[in-house]
Design a protein around this motif. Structure first.
Motif: not given
Lengths: 380, 442
Positions: A72-96
């Motif tokens: 209802p708040s029109d938050v694009d969660y998957i875009d949020f996740i995409k950006m958070v993951r990019s920050r994780a990768v910047d810190q050397g963290i990746g998904g399996g």
């Protein structure tokens, strides 16, 4: 400004979140695990110091966008996740990677300059061009046949079928020896730099070959080229094979034979909820078979259970079996519009470790393959 | 003194008309549908006192019809408003009922005779009951005059209704008139009160709740009809397909409301009516579990908070702070499951429900923009009628002499609508008094 520098909360206006938990209530991952999209957003909002990028749960999201459709708040969660993951990768963290890193490694290899590929030998006997206005973007199809050998995903057949369909309509598409992975999986795994390198290489290549229109047989390539490449300045028309085929049938350039085979369609999230393409695959299917809908269709369609080859486990299998049973309940053939959906479903169908009732006896076939078969049937 | 035009025959319009009529002003009450009564007539009970809604409204509706100073124009709409405050000329288009109101007694013999009887979804009950092409909108309709649906009547639509027109044959007073034409009347009025109420958001586009696909998912307004003793099921809640009464019910709040992509505003009444609806379930079936899913409780009126406390503590209504993400249905049994995030655990949870009631957004009518144009008044960003100054002139529209009352101005409940209607009537009277005084001086 690069994605890494963008603040996921600011960019997606996640501060509008009212913590109603609607996202968690519809999330297919939450239903089988402790995962809660709402908690991820809350953590980013209330504990910026704890850095949500370090939370291993960020890799659980399938990016299927079911939550985005109901927020209802029109938050694009998957875009949020995409950006958070990019920050994780910047810190050397990746998904399996569910394939032991094989697929992402291949994609990163393709991002290298001066790469010599041999990726068109399968076009023997088909009519393809070296350059021209219409390109068939093949994507990872030839690789999948090798990687997922034991599943017999027939992904190369999707590529051949797509060219056959275009040829039958008098189109001689460009199939490029220097095409590279579209970068979809890398983008959604947070490796934005490699994605951009791939994108720029592909865009440059398309320009060199004089390409104005790209046809894909993959829902992920479709989304990536039509949206993410566009953001990087690509000026190309993108069509999924279902859209191209429907247009060609409408123009009378493509003759297909109808059959009384009962089929149902699994909407790929990248084509459906990500891109809003729901009707063209259905319309074209109706010209070659008898389409019946599953209870969950179009915007409500279930996910195939795995996104970007991250995280595959018991919950993915649960999602897949649920979908296969849903399909089996209405038809004997499940049509996919994305090769990855097909791979994931065939994986569940072939999984001997799955306890409990076996999934129904279903044929899983790609829309392009089914279209090509209808051409042959038409000739007879 | 000049007459006043009141647009909308719901509780606000009725109140404004009665107030003015009692002051000796002649009122024209214009209503789009065949009966006055509006939304309040469709409700079962009112909160927080649990009074029977129609029992309170029906006498007021009758007062309107009987008042020597009130002319009720049903099946009518405003098509033009020229002039200025004190001297407007309103054009009102009255659609043909095809029944002579001076002859019809409302006996219902025509209704029984109609070939289309029981084949057309009844608007008043949201299609939960079927009517014929000739019908009385509802039991307590005012005026009690039959109406022919010209889009569904076989004769009016196709030119042929079997070998004879059964309704005409059944009517002992010769009231049926297929040749009746639409009529336009010009009214000289000094002021206008607009009270057009609200429409109900259609939740079928929200796939997550399955409305329209799942038989046991209902809107709150449908629920009002179902729990009402004079409703389609005689006040018995029935679960499809067993027709047994529900053991577990879920009420989902803010469906399409407080939603940035749909209606971002709060509809102001749903927290309270859901509480009332859950209490009604408990009064009918004390063992039935009732859960209200809402993100916060808005109980701002007199006695409202106490009512919510009683619902929770005395009746055992459960309140959960969440918006469910999905309602799923077992295709075989039609049983529903509500999926939501448990606010304490931060994990997804599910609960079985026999019936799910959606508190759908209450939104401006789709015809509001067209009416605003005819009236020459402005709308706000949500398509509600704009008031000149929300603080100091909360009933004045942006055009002098045109006043606004009720939900069409902004979401509000019945007592607030009635209060605003009385305010609008008083301000309208002011215009007439000034005009009269001015004329006297001249």
């Amino acid at each position: 400004m690069s994605d890494q520098k963008k603040d996921p909360v600011e960019e997606t206006k996640a501060y509008y979140c009212v913590e109603c938990g609607k996202c968690t209530g519809i999330c297919p991952v939450s239903r089988g695990t402790d995962y809660s999209p709402r908690r991820m957003v809350k953590r980013a909002l209330e504990e910026p110091e704890s850095d949500v990028a370090r939370d291993p749960q960020i890799w659980n999201c399938l990016t299927c966008k079911l939550c985005g459709g109901v927020c209802p708040s029109d938050v694009d969660y998957i875009d949020f996740i995409k950006m958070v993951r990019s920050r994780a990768v910047d810190q050397g963290i990746g998904g399996g990677c569910s394939q032991g890193g094989q697929l992402s490694t291949m994609a990163r290899m393709m991002a290298r300059d001066g790469l010599a590929q041999s990726r068109t030998s399968w076009t023997k006997g088909l009519d393809v061009a070296q350059n021209g206005e219409v390109m068939y973007f093949v994507g990872c199809l030839p690789y999948f046949d090798a990687v997922f050998d034991e599943l017999r995903p027939d992904t190369l057949d999707i590529a051949k079928s797509t060219v056959k369909v275009l040829n039958a309509a008098g189109i001689r598409p460009v199939v490029s020896e220097s095409e590279r992975c579209c970068g979809h999986d890398l983008l959604w795994s947070g490796d934005v730099e490699s994605f951009r390198t791939l994108a720029r290489q592909n865009i440059k290549q398309m320009k060199m070959l004089g390409v104005r229109k790209v046809i894909t047989s993959c829902a992920e390539c479709y989304r990536t080229l039509s949206r993410d490449y566009k953001e990087l300045g690509a000026d190309i028309e993108v069509q999924h094979i279902s859209q191209a085929a429907l247009e060609l049938v409408g123009q009378g350039r493509l003759k297909v034979a109808s059959s009384d085979r009962k089929v149902t369609l699994h909407d790929a999230c990248r084509l459906g909820r990500h891109s809003g393409v729901y009707e063209e695959p259905r319309e074209v299917l109706k010209t070659i078979a008898q389409l019946v809908e599953m209870p969950r269709n179009r915007v409500a369609a279930s996910c195939c259970g795995v996104g970007a080859f991250l995280m595959c486990g018991a919950n993915s299998k649960r999602i897949q079996l649920e979908r296969l049973n849903e399909a089996g309940g209405v038809a004997g053939t499940l049509v996919t519009e994305c090769p990855k959906c097909q791979i994931h479903f065939k994986c569940a169908l072939n999984d001997k470790a799955i306890a409990g009732p076996k999934p129904p006896d279903l044929e899983i076939v790609d829309l392009a393959s089914l279209l090509a078969r209808s051409l042959e049937a038409g000739k007879k | 003194m000049k007459d006043v035009l009141v647009i909308g025959g719901g509780v606000a319009g009725i109140q404004a008309a009665l107030d003015l009529a009692e002051k000796g002003v002649k009122v024209h009450l214009v209503e789009r549908t065949p009966s006055i009564g509006g939304r309040m007539a469709q409700l079962d009970k009112t909160f927080p006192t649990m009074d029977c809604s129609i029992c309170i409204l029906a006498p007021k509706m009758a007062d309107c019809a009987d008042h020597p100073n009130i002319t009720v124009h049903t099946c009518s709409e405003l098509t033009a408003l020229e002039g200025e405050a004190g001297k407007f000329r309103a054009t009102v288009l009255g659609h043909a009922r095809h029944v002579d109101a001076s002859k019809c007694t409302g006996c219902g013999k025509c209704v029984e005779a109609c070939r289309m009887k029981g084949r057309i979804p009844n608007e008043f009950d949201f299609g939960l009951r079927k009517r014929g092409a000739i019908y009385l909108p509802f039991l307590q309709a005012v005026p009690r005059v039959m109406n022919i649906d010209d889009k569904r009547c076989l004769l009016l639509r196709t030119g042929k209704c079997g070998d004879k027109q059964l309704c005409k044959e059944a009517c002992e007073r010769g009231a049926i008139d297929f040749d009746q034409k639409d009529q336009t009347v010009a009214l000289d009025v000094g002021a206008v009160v607009v009270a057009t109420g609200f429409d109900i958001f259609d939740p079928s586009g929200m796939f997550e709740y399955g409305y329209g696909r799942f038989a046991n998912v209902r809107t709150a307004m449908e629920y009002e009809r179902l729990i009402c003793a004079s409703g389609p099921t005689g006040g018995h809640l029935e679960v499809e397909p067993t027709k047994e009464h529900p053991r577990s019910m879920a009420f989902i709040q803010c469906v399409g409301a407080r939603d940035l992509r749909r209606s971002p505003f709060c509809c102001s009444v749903c927290c309270m009516y859901a509480t009332k609806e859950a209490v009604l379930v408990k009064e009918h079936y004390p063992d039935t579990e009732c859960t209200i899913f809402n993100v916060d409780m808005r109980a701002l009126g007199k006695g409202f908070e106490e009512f919510v406390d009683r619902a929770r503590d005395e009746y055992g209504v459960r309140f959960v702070r969440a918006r469910p993400g999905q309602v799923t249905e077992d295709p075989g049994t039609k049983k529903l499951t509500v999926w939501y995030e448990d606010p304490e655990l931060g994990k997804v949870k599910s609960m079985p429900a026999d019936i799910v009631v959606l508190a759908t957004a209450l939104v401006p009518h789709p015809g509001t923009a067209a009416l605003a144009k005819v009236l020459g008044i402005e709308l706000d960003e949500h398509m509600f009628f704009k008031v000149k100054d929300p603080l100091m002139s909360p009933v004045e529209s942006t055009r002098p002499g045109v006043f606004i009352a009720g939900y069409c101005e902004t979401p509000k409940d019945i007592p607030e609508s009635v209060a605003q209607a009385s305010g609008a009537a008083a301000r309208a009277y002011e215009v007439l008094a000034k005009e009269k005084g001015g004329a006297a001086r001249a």
